[in-house]
Design a protein around this motif. Structure first.
Motif, PDB file in Angstrom:
ATOM      1  N   VAL A   1     -35.677  59.765  -4.194  1.00  0.00           N
ATOM      2  CA  VAL A   1     -35.950  58.494  -4.892  1.00  0.00           C
ATOM      3  C   VAL A   1     -34.891  57.461  -4.483  1.00  0.00           C
ATOM      4  O   VAL A   1     -33.693  57.720  -4.598  1.00  0.00           O
ATOM      5  CB  VAL A   1     -35.955  58.717  -6.423  1.00  0.00           C
ATOM      6  CG1 VAL A   1     -35.969  57.393  -7.176  1.00  0.00           C
ATOM      7  CG2 VAL A   1     -37.150  59.576  -6.815  1.00  0.00           C
TER       8      VAL A   1
ATOM      9  N   ARG B   1     -40.365  56.129  -8.904  1.00  0.00           N
ATOM     10  CA  ARG B   1     -40.975  57.200  -9.712  1.00  0.00           C
ATOM     11  C   ARG B   1     -41.154  56.747 -11.148  1.00  0.00           C
ATOM     12  O   ARG B   1     -40.516  55.795 -11.637  1.00  0.00           O
ATOM     13  CB  ARG B   1     -40.170  58.484  -9.586  1.00  0.00           C
ATOM     14  CG  ARG B   1     -38.904  58.778 -10.402  1.00  0.00           C
ATOM     15  CD  ARG B   1     -37.992  57.695 -10.764  1.00  0.00           C
ATOM     16  NE  ARG B   1     -36.766  58.120 -11.383  1.00  0.00           N
ATOM     17  CZ  ARG B   1     -36.470  57.991 -12.690  1.00  0.00           C
ATOM     18  NH1 ARG B   1     -37.311  57.426 -13.517  1.00  0.00           N
ATOM     19  NH2 ARG B   1     -35.318  58.388 -13.176  1.00  0.00           N
TER      20      ARG B   1
ATOM     21  N   GLN C   1     -35.917  64.517  -4.736  1.00  0.00           N
ATOM     22  CA  GLN C   1     -37.197  63.897  -4.400  1.00  0.00           C
ATOM     23  C   GLN C   1     -37.026  62.658  -3.523  1.00  0.00           C
ATOM     24  O   GLN C   1     -38.002  61.977  -3.224  1.00  0.00           O
ATOM     25  CB  GLN C   1     -37.957  63.538  -5.690  1.00  0.00           C
ATOM     26  CG  GLN C   1     -38.338  64.765  -6.514  1.00  0.00           C
ATOM     27  CD  GLN C   1     -39.195  64.377  -7.723  1.00  0.00           C
ATOM     28  OE1 GLN C   1     -38.699  63.983  -8.768  1.00  0.00           O
ATOM     29  NE2 GLN C   1     -40.506  64.462  -7.540  1.00  0.00           N
TER      30      GLN C   1
ATOM     31  N   TRP D   1     -50.584  58.240  -7.817  1.00  0.00           N
ATOM     32  CA  TRP D   1     -49.236  58.636  -7.417  1.00  0.00           C
ATOM     33  C   TRP D   1     -49.273  59.313  -6.063  1.00  0.00           C
ATOM     34  O   TRP D   1     -50.303  59.811  -5.626  1.00  0.00           O
ATOM     35  CB  TRP D   1     -48.573  59.529  -8.468  1.00  0.00           C
ATOM     36  CG  TRP D   1     -49.407  60.680  -8.933  1.00  0.00           C
ATOM     37  CD1 TRP D   1     -49.505  61.914  -8.347  1.00  0.00           C
ATOM     38  CD2 TRP D   1     -50.259  60.707 -10.088  1.00  0.00           C
ATOM     39  NE1 TRP D   1     -50.352  62.709  -9.070  1.00  0.00           N
ATOM     40  CE2 TRP D   1     -50.840  62.000 -10.143  1.00  0.00           C
ATOM     41  CE3 TRP D   1     -50.587  59.777 -11.088  1.00  0.00           C
ATOM     42  CZ2 TRP D   1     -51.723  62.374 -11.152  1.00  0.00           C
ATOM     43  CZ3 TRP D   1     -51.482  60.154 -12.082  1.00  0.00           C
ATOM     44  CH2 TRP D   1     -52.038  61.434 -12.116  1.00  0.00           C
TER      45      TRP D   1
ATOM     46  N   ARG E   1     -43.132  62.328 -12.332  1.00  0.00           N
ATOM     47  CA  ARG E   1     -42.402  63.553 -12.682  1.00  0.00           C
ATOM     48  C   ARG E   1     -42.466  63.734 -14.193  1.00  0.00           C
ATOM     49  O   ARG E   1     -42.120  62.817 -14.953  1.00  0.00           O
ATOM     50  CB  ARG E   1     -40.950  63.425 -12.225  1.00  0.00           C
ATOM     51  CG  ARG E   1     -40.119  64.658 -12.506  1.00  0.00           C
ATOM     52  CD  ARG E   1     -38.742  64.550 -11.887  1.00  0.00           C
ATOM     53  NE  ARG E   1     -37.896  63.587 -12.572  1.00  0.00           N
ATOM     54  CZ  ARG E   1     -37.165  62.660 -11.959  1.00  0.00           C
ATOM     55  NH1 ARG E   1     -37.174  62.520 -10.653  1.00  0.00           N
ATOM     56  NH2 ARG E   1     -36.412  61.842 -12.667  1.00  0.00           N
TER      57      ARG E   1
ATOM     58  N   ASP F   1     -33.923  63.087  -8.945  1.00  0.00           N
ATOM     59  CA  ASP F   1     -34.039  61.840  -8.188  1.00  0.00           C
ATOM     60  C   ASP F   1     -33.530  62.053  -6.761  1.00  0.00           C
ATOM     61  O   ASP F   1     -34.124  61.571  -5.799  1.00  0.00           O
ATOM     62  CB  ASP F   1     -33.282  60.698  -8.892  1.00  0.00           C
ATOM     63  CG  ASP F   1     -34.045  60.161 -10.105  1.00  0.00           C
ATOM     64  OD1 ASP F   1     -35.283  60.345 -10.172  1.00  0.00           O
ATOM     65  OD2 ASP F   1     -33.411  59.562 -10.997  1.00  0.00           O
TER      66      ASP F   1
ATOM     67  N   TRP G   1     -44.758  56.019  -4.882  1.00  0.00           N
ATOM     68  CA  TRP G   1     -44.530  56.087  -6.336  1.00  0.00           C
ATOM     69  C   TRP G   1     -44.847  57.505  -6.789  1.00  0.00           C
ATOM     70  O   TRP G   1     -45.975  57.973  -6.627  1.00  0.00           O
ATOM     71  CB  TRP G   1     -45.425  55.063  -7.032  1.00  0.00           C
ATOM     72  CG  TRP G   1     -45.209  54.908  -8.515  1.00  0.00           C
ATOM     73  CD1 TRP G   1     -44.138  54.332  -9.120  1.00  0.00           C
ATOM     74  CD2 TRP G   1     -46.102  55.296  -9.563  1.00  0.00           C
ATOM     75  NE1 TRP G   1     -44.321  54.333 -10.490  1.00  0.00           N
ATOM     76  CE2 TRP G   1     -45.512  54.925 -10.781  1.00  0.00           C
ATOM     77  CE3 TRP G   1     -47.353  55.933  -9.587  1.00  0.00           C
ATOM     78  CZ2 TRP G   1     -46.114  55.157 -12.017  1.00  0.00           C
ATOM     79  CZ3 TRP G   1     -47.951  56.167 -10.819  1.00  0.00           C
ATOM     80  CH2 TRP G   1     -47.332  55.781 -12.017  1.00  0.00           C
ATOM     81  N   LEU G   2     -43.835  58.193  -7.296  1.00  0.00           N
ATOM     82  CA  LEU G   2     -43.994  59.585  -7.724  1.00  0.00           C
ATOM     83  C   LEU G   2     -44.111  59.660  -9.247  1.00  0.00           C
ATOM     84  O   LEU G   2     -43.625  58.779  -9.948  1.00  0.00           O
ATOM     85  CB  LEU G   2     -42.773  60.416  -7.310  1.00  0.00           C
ATOM     86  CG  LEU G   2     -42.245  60.269  -5.877  1.00  0.00           C
ATOM     87  CD1 LEU G   2     -41.034  61.174  -5.669  1.00  0.00           C
ATOM     88  CD2 LEU G   2     -43.325  60.573  -4.856  1.00  0.00           C
TER      89      LEU G   2
END
Ligand code: GLU
Length: 300
Positions: free
Chosen positions: A197, A13, A195, A75, A47, A192, A44-45
């Motif tokens: 991650v 992210r 989501q 993203w 935020r 994190d 790949w996020l």
């Protein structure tokens, strides 16, 4: 594309704070986290970390997203905004209170400064209110006890071994500020994890925060992701580029040139012959190797 079993579960992210626009340093972080995710076949996020309302720059979040798009970043999923996730942070704080890990603190900044020793990231809170069992009241902050944390050590994928004695180096740290704002440390750990991650790739200024985040993960029974702290871009005075050091924002008008510069600073200078943005990106996707990235800092 790298090994399959590893790549299928990678999720990274980029988490900009819209206190200003993207600058050359934040572009490096975006480029590094994006390429690391994509070359490992991951997601790949993005935020937006917009919790500290008084420090937000109006319109910056939209402008950051537009700039990322114009640079050719794509993203996965929809963009998350921390300002819409208060209920998650509240639930985490409640869980820490139930577990006896968090407590209310009524000390003023000045009271703390007067008695605290200096740690690696500011004054070490001496634990004055720990054990008092203060009830919620206006102006109360909420802290996490690190009494039982001991040494927190981890292996950063770029910076190598890193450790802190949390009680000595940091002290009990704030989760919810006295002015009602959620602290970065709590929000980032909750998000994190929520989501999914698996790999946090971010600027080396946050290395000092990582042991706090690992302790929070342990207290909340969350998985600790892999960490990779990219080199910081610094000015001639050795200061990190930021709004405070008046870093100029980057423009997507010369996206190819800016991308070349960011890649060069990350140890991947593209060949001169590549002219267009998409040529530079496709070269970067083929050649990216974390092992070539310097630990930094990188001089502007
Ligand atoms: N929002 C933070 C920043 O812009 C980054 C947080 C993180 O990547 O953990 O510096």
């Amino acid at each position: 594309m790298s090994c399959h079993s590893e790549s299928s579960s990678y999720r990274g992210r980029f988490a900009p704070s819209p206190t200003g626009l993207l600058h050359a340093g934040s572009l490096m972080t975006a480029v590094g986290s994006f390429l690391e995710a994509k070359t490992r076949g991951g997601e790949w996020l993005v935020r937006i970390e917009d919790l500290d309302t008084p420090r937000m720059m109006p319109g910056a979040a939209d402008e950051i997203l537009r700039t990322l798009e114009r640079f050719g970043f794509a993203w996965d999923g929809s963009v998350e905004y921390q300002s819409r996730r208060h209920a998650l942070y509240r639930a985490a704080l409640d869980a820490l209170l139930r577990a006896g890990r968090a407590y209310g603190c009524r000390c003023s900044r000045r009271e703390i400064q007067a008695v605290a020793l200096h740690g690696v990231d500011g004054p070490v809170y001496p634990g004055t209110c720990r054990g008092l069992g203060l009830d919620a009241a206006p102006g109360l902050a909420w802290r996490l006890s690190v009494e039982e944390a001991g040494e927190i050590a981890f292996a950063d994928r770029l910076q190598g071994a890193y450790a802190q004695q949390l009680p000595r180096d940091i002290g009990d740290f704030v989760l919810l500020r006295a002015d009602g704002f959620w602290a970065y440390q709590l929000a980032v750990v909750v998000d994190d994890a929520a989501q999914g991650v698996t790999d946090v790739v971010r600027g080396a200024d946050l290395l000092v925060s990582t042991p706090r985040q690992i302790w929070l993960q342990r207290c909340l029974a969350l998985t600790t992701p892999e960490y990779c702290h990219l080199p910081l871009l610094v000015n001639a005075a050795g200061e990190k580029l930021s709004k405070q050091t008046l870093a100029p924002s980057i423009s997507a008008d010369d996206a190819a040139g800016q991308l070349r510069l960011a890649l060069s600073r990350l140890g991947h200078p593209p060949p001169q012959a590549l002219g267009s943005l998409s040529e530079v990106w496709s070269w970067a996707h083929t050649h990216w190797q974390l092992a070539r990235v310097p630990k930094g800092p990188v001089l502007m």
